[in-house]
Design a protein around this motif. Structure first.
Motif, mmCIF file in Angstrom:
data_model
loop_
_atom_site.group_PDB
_atom_site.id
_atom_site.type_symbol
_atom_site.label_atom_id
_atom_site.label_comp_id
_atom_site.label_asym_id
_atom_site.label_seq_id
_atom_site.Cartn_x
_atom_site.Cartn_y
_atom_site.Cartn_z
ATOM 1 N N UNK B 22 19.357 15.819 33.767
ATOM 2 C CA UNK B 22 17.983 15.822 34.279
ATOM 3 C C UNK B 22 16.984 16.116 33.167
ATOM 4 N N UNK B 29 11.620 10.111 29.622
ATOM 5 C CA UNK B 29 10.591 9.444 30.417
ATOM 6 C C UNK B 29 9.191 9.891 30.039
ATOM 7 N N UNK B 66 23.717 4.924 32.175
ATOM 8 C CA UNK B 66 22.499 4.469 32.834
ATOM 9 C C UNK B 66 21.490 3.890 31.857
ATOM 10 N N UNK B 68 19.985 5.188 29.152
ATOM 11 C CA UNK B 68 18.966 6.012 28.501
ATOM 12 C C UNK B 68 19.250 6.196 27.012
ATOM 13 N N UNK B 83 11.690 1.305 28.569
ATOM 14 C CA UNK B 83 10.510 0.954 29.371
ATOM 15 C C UNK B 83 10.879 0.307 30.697
ATOM 16 N N UNK B 84 11.933 -0.513 30.632
ATOM 17 C CA UNK B 84 12.250 -1.298 31.827
ATOM 18 C C UNK B 84 13.034 -0.535 32.867
ATOM 19 N N UNK B 85 13.380 0.700 32.607
ATOM 20 C CA UNK B 85 14.216 1.420 33.565
ATOM 21 C C UNK B 85 13.540 1.531 34.917
ATOM 22 N N UNK B 86 14.313 1.274 35.937
ATOM 23 C CA UNK B 86 13.786 1.416 37.287
ATOM 24 C C UNK B 86 13.612 2.891 37.595
ATOM 25 N N UNK B 87 12.527 3.213 38.181
ATOM 26 C CA UNK B 87 12.302 4.596 38.536
ATOM 27 C C UNK B 87 11.599 4.627 39.870
ATOM 28 N N UNK B 88 12.206 5.298 40.811
ATOM 29 C CA UNK B 88 11.599 5.350 42.145
ATOM 30 C C UNK B 88 10.826 6.646 42.260
ATOM 31 N N UNK B 89 9.559 6.541 42.510
ATOM 32 C CA UNK B 89 8.707 7.726 42.535
ATOM 33 C C UNK B 89 8.978 8.593 43.753
ATOM 34 N N UNK B 91 8.219 10.749 47.130
ATOM 35 C CA UNK B 91 7.568 10.254 48.336
ATOM 36 C C UNK B 91 6.050 10.415 48.264
ATOM 37 N N UNK B 92 5.369 9.514 48.850
ATOM 38 C CA UNK B 92 3.916 9.510 48.786
ATOM 39 C C UNK B 92 3.303 9.944 50.113
ATOM 40 N N UNK B 94 1.991 8.474 52.548
ATOM 41 C CA UNK B 94 2.242 7.793 53.820
ATOM 42 C C UNK B 94 3.468 8.358 54.542
ATOM 43 N N UNK B 95 4.344 9.000 53.755
ATOM 44 C CA UNK B 95 5.520 9.596 54.380
ATOM 45 C C UNK B 95 5.120 10.611 55.439
#
Lengths: 474, 474
Positions: B22, B29, B66, B68, B83-89, B91-92, B94-95
């Motif tokens: 982590x 990142x 992964x 990195x 740069x291209x690594x997928x990263x899911x933010x 919760x926003x 709307x949750x």
């Protein structure tokens, strides 16, 4: 007590109560115990069999629950009228003759649709599915929302925003069992009498589906940047289906300028829409990732379609479609009465898989794996210059190889097949009945497609060695 | 070594290697570790943190897997271009605002669509799913046959033969995610320009779907035996959609004579077909079960559709369609290119559930349960004579109650609602824009529909008591 021919097998895998149950069912079904006939009392049967009475009770409860017998107060158990009982017969002769599977005649198949499942976290998926099926989630067995469950839509919205720059609310997302189904829905949302612009080659399935749905098909040529705007304008189409992240099968990545031209085309007339199929947008190997075209759409003209079949597994039949706001009204009025085609259990499992970070990790891992394969392919085939040119690189799961020394694509395919290797000519991926509209760097007669997604590094390397030697001379 | 601000929490739920992972991900990142920068060696980091070197190895392996960092032989670990690594933010906002659920304002809802899940063998279903997901069944994660897996089709063929008398080969079965989807497919199989005869009332969803698909709709009246043949002949339809086992919502069970008349109608002209929707054919409570109409079809005119949504659970999105032989060719040419909409995992789970006898047991048990509910409803409401007449009995999961003492259906609905009970007027289940074609014993203005599938015996009884008292006077 009526004569019983029941003999228990204490060492059997079937429990004692199940043996009693089986025996009674057979007696009833074969008519040896008749409707209205009284069964032995639980006590007398237990004595007769020298077993505990509770074992007999268990068997009788089961028989009662399934409607074979009924209890009458103070009188005992009686055989019910069971003509209507469902009974599934043992397997029949056809079981012995399964449909012939297509014979595997190639050692190495460079299929452009191959997916690498070797790294899939089966244990995690299994564990999440198990948890999903817990007793306290009974609601998953009841019907869900037609668009798909809100929690999964919300998770997908977040994922699409982070990974592909897609801007949408969960209320704009429709979850469905595969892209084909979503395109069928789209037909009802945008209405009939449509003219759809497509490139040739393009996804054959999308083409066939659009034709079957009665769209007028307008085939539009490509240049090195993708779909040509002048031809699109001239075609009279009011829909354009494109794959800007990585056109299939030409591998063209549409630069930002062309995307804006497409968006301006769509904005110029009421009712025009772009269908963005982002089938492998997750897999880009060099440079800054280009966000989806939807991300640049300011006027609600892009219908964005994506799938988890590529990014997770083909068997996971979950795709999603992001509709611009104004089309949501049409969805509700035209398709709001239809049930979702994805089971809520699958939706919940996928939701947790994404939410708990497994999807992110898996995607990043897979991108690395696919990139290794991609880089190997690219570096080997580049050494074949000047006889061969490689194109369509840096994204997705296939490359295109064009021969410059006089070898035809069909000859390449034949020679490869003779060595047990399957390659695909660009021609066989085109729509036969329509004119070709290839970008100029791709010669249809001399280009083959090599997919690398489903093959191991060793297989890729071994295959390329053989291809090089059998393609050496024209 | 670059200054590290990494502090491990030995008591944390996150394992030590995960904490290192982590930390490094965050450093990369946020740009505190730059592309090409060297990470501390595993040995020096282990010493610095006073932990075992294998823990650091584990963290670095994960980072490498992964994408990195990368290992360079003899030199160490270096930060990759990520740069291209997928990263899911996370919760926003709307949750926090889930879509509002429809407010539950009725204590007792006699919905005709209710299904009783209380007896569902969740443990068995869970266990089978778990086994299905075993490692050695990797093939389930690859694409299957467009029609659905052969083994499940073969099991369904056997089941339909035993339970419904349907005569078919597995090759005639198409498995799909729900009836709606199968009807959409059917549109492509039988071609456009069709005229479809339906009763009114009928299944509203099927009606809306047929309309949306561009069929010309021909509404045909009913008598006490079902769809009227004279009106069907006069309508000019070339398709007739019927539910002979138990018409929804009128509850009419079509006798064998009318079935034969319908079959003769279909045989009289090339291209005519009957669509038999056998949505609750499994649930018949009195008398010998009537086999499906398909069982009497000698000339390939019946398209048989059924679903596991009623018999197992609404969330199990698996339906099936049995096509007559001649239409299979059309299926292969028109729809053979489409992928199946049902995941192979779900197909395999259902297959085992049926094959191992659980479905048979469950069905027999549920029929007993539903019959108990049905019998209770029937015996109570019959006592309301002569003020009320009950009809549509002996099958399915709903009854119809007609008032004879001057009370209107809408008044019945209102009074029930005032007491927290939901009932359905026959009118609200009709197609508004089409003329009614009810059998003569049903008066549309005085008839309500009471479903009993989803309610408990106690609820049914309590609800009826209230209904009786609030409907007593006209």
């Amino acid at each position: 007590m009526k004569e019983l021919t029941l003999f228990l097998e204490p060492g059997s895998k079937r429990k004692l109560y199940e043996q009693i149950y089986d025996y009674m069912v057979t007696e009833i079904r074969t008519g040896r115990l008749l409707v209205g006939e009284r069964l032995p009392s639980t006590r007398s049967l237990a004595e007769f069999l020298s077993i505990s009475r509770s074992t007999v009770d268990l068997a009788y409860d089961q028989l009662q629950a399934e409607g074979y017998i009924e209890a009458r107060p103070y009188r005992g158990y009686f055989v019910c009228h069971v003509e209507g009982l469902v009974r599934i017969e043992p397997e029949k002769e056809w079981e012995a003759q399964p449909e012939p599977a297509p014979r595997e005649q190639f050692q190495i198949d460079y299929s452009p649709n191959g997916v690498d499942m070797s790294q899939f976290p089966f244990d995690t998926w299994r564990r999440i599915t198990r948890n999903t099926l817990n007793d306290d989630r009974l609601e998953l067995f009841s019907p869900g929302q037609p668009q798909g469950d809100y929690s999964l839509r919300s998770t997908i919205a977040r994922y699409l925003h982070s990974a592909r720059g897609v801007l949408c609310e969960p209320s704009q997302i429709i979850i469905g069992a595969g892209n084909d189904y979503l395109l069928m829905l789209l037909r009802y949302i945008i209405g009939e009498g449509r003219s759809a612009a497509m490139e040739n080659p393009t996804y054959q399935r999308a083409y066939r589906l659009f034709s079957a749905m009665g769209f007028r098909m307008c085939m539009v040529g490509m240049d090195a940047q993708g779909m040509r705007i002048d031809e699109l304008e001239a075609s009279g189409a009011d829909l354009a289906y494109v794959m800007p992240s990585h056109q299939y099968p030409t591998g063209v990545i549409m630069p930002i300028g062309r995307r804006h031209e497409l968006l301006r085309w769509a904005e110029a007339k009421e009712g025009r829409y772009l269908i963005e199929d982002d089938y492998d947008g997750e897999f880009r190997y060099r440079g800054k990732p280009i966000p989806s075209m939807q991300a640049s759409d300011r006027s609600g003209r892009v219908i964005y379609i994506g799938t988890f079949s590529k990014a997770i597994a083909p068997a996971i039949r979950i795709s999603y479609m992001v509709l611009p706001e104004p089309l949501m009204e049409r969805f509700h009025s035209q398709c709001g009465f239809l049930s979702s085609t994805v089971s809520r259990i699958d939706q919940a499992t996928l939701n947790e898989f994404i939410r708990d970070g497994y999807f992110e990790r898996y995607l990043n891992k897979m991108r690395k794996y696919y990139r290794q394969k991609h880089d190997l392919m690219l570096s080997v085939i580049r050494r074949w210059a000047p006889d061969f040119t490689v194109s369509g690189a840096h994204a997705g799961m296939h490359l295109l190889v064009t021969a410059n020394h006089g070898l035809s694509a069909s000859e390449m395919k034949l020679r490869a097949a003779a060595m047990g290797i399957r390659v695909y000519t660009l021609k066989e991926l085109t729509i036969r009945e329509e004119r070709l509209g290839l970008p100029p760097h791709l010669a249809a007669d001399r280009t083959v497609v090599l997919g690398f997604g489903g093959l191991k590094i060793d297989e890729l390397r071994a295959g390329l060695r053989i291809l090089r030697s059998c393609w050496r001379y024209a």
